[in-house]
Design an enzyme around this catalytic site. Structure first.
Site, PDB file in Angstrom:
ATOM      1  CB  SER A   1      -0.965  -0.043   1.193  1.00  0.00           C
ATOM      2  OG  SER A   1      -1.964   0.938   1.067  1.00  0.00           O
TER       3      SER A   1
ATOM      4  CG  ASP B   1      -4.493  -1.025   0.158  1.00  0.00           C
ATOM      5  OD1 ASP B   1      -3.811  -1.754   0.893  1.00  0.00           O
ATOM      6  OD2 ASP B   1      -4.359   0.215   0.114  1.00  0.00           O
TER       7      ASP B   1
END
Length: 316
Positions: A49, A174
């Site tokens: 991320s 993500d």
């Protein structure tokens, strides 16, 4: 390591692990600055991320020379645009696309400016691994070769905030959904000393949520903390993990757990740098107690060191 040795004396292959955490990722800049200024450089970088963004920059330039461009990127107008679009624009985006509120275009431009358009994994100075969550396969998908920027964008595509990235026809969200702090990957790849850059969320107590936003946040935090705690508890013999301190909330700052804003990033960088520099000077000691609910049993903004146990030590 003996009790008189410090976290600034790594052995064997060294890995830097950058966890997720959205706009709190500024903390990781302070942590990695302390490491690099102490002469500690990585043989391997793993990131998820926001940690994929920070980690890619460090893998590209694994030295103190990376700190200035990394800090500049966090302070840039493009960085503000990633989360700084107006409420009206977000509402228009949601009405048009129905599954996200922000455009991924500012993030793409930011990565092209900082990493270079057309950057690839093969051009990086040290091996870099990043992860995203596959929608179709319901699994983690790791990237370590080929085009760099699409993989980083995929790892940072927060569900509901950004649209899913598409690579080879696969929709990806993500990486924090499947490996928020990808410690296990660094162990799998043979690292013997691992420095974990984490944004500070693992040190915050969880409580019963009182609204829908809180419910979603707590659910994600349980998943995030459970896997990290499990991987930390399974560190093999011969491996040492240093969890770098976040520094907590800087004076005058806010925890900012659910609101995406870059306000206070400079203070978080400085606080994490100060605590991390001090942590690297202190004698190392193993802190291995994990609470049954998956939370770490210490306030990790002070940092901690965990060493892998032998099989004999693991016996009750």
């Amino acid at each position: 390591m003996t009790s008189t040795e410090t976290a600034a004396h790594p052995r064997g292959p060294v890995a830097f692990v950058f966890g997720g955490g959205g706009v709190r990722g500024a903390v990781e800049v302070g942590q990695v600055r302390a490491l690099l200024e102490s002469g500690i450089t990585p043989d391997l970088v793993v990131g998820t991320s926001i940690g994929a963004i920070n980690g890619a920059l460090i893998a590209q330039t694994p030295s103190t020379e990376a700190i200035e461009p990394l800090t500049r990127a966090w302070a840039s107008e493009l960085a503000r645009q990633v989360y700084g679009q107006s409420v009206f624009r977000q509402a228009a985006t949601l009405a048009r696309h129905r599954n996200h509120t922000l455009s991924a275009a500012p993030l793409l431009r930011l990565l092209e400016e900082t990493l270079g358009r057309g950057a690839s994994f093969e051009e990086l100075q040290v091996p870099f691994y990043t992860v995203a969550a596959s929608v179709e396969e319901a699994r983690e998908r790791w990237f370590s070769s080929g085009p760099l920027i699409p993989a980083v964008v995929a790892s940072a595509s927060v569900p509901g905030i950004l649209p899913p990235a598409v690579i080879d026809g696969e929709h990806l969200y993500d990486g924090g959904l499947v490996a928020s702090i990808p410690l296990g990957k660094a162990v799998e790849l043979g690292a013997e000393t691992i420095y974990v850059m984490q944004v500070g969320r693992i040190e915050e107590p969880l409580s019963r949520p009182t609204n829908i936003i809180g419910s979603m946040w707590v659910s994600f935090e349980i998943a995030r903390r459970h896997r990290f705690a499990e991987e930390l508890a399974r560190i093999p013999e011969g491996v040492t993990v240093h969890v770098m301190p976040s520094g907590g909330v800087p004076p005058g700052g806010k925890r900012n757990a659910t609101i995406p804003t870059l306000k206070g990033s400079d203070g978080r960088m400085r606080q994490a740098y100060r605590f991390s520099t001090e942590f690297l000077r202190q004698p190392s000691s193993a802190i291995e107690d994990l609470n049954p609910n998956g939370n770490l049993s210490i306030e990790s903004y002070f940092g901690m060191t965990v060493r892998g146990k032998t099989r004999e030590q693991e016996q009750p």
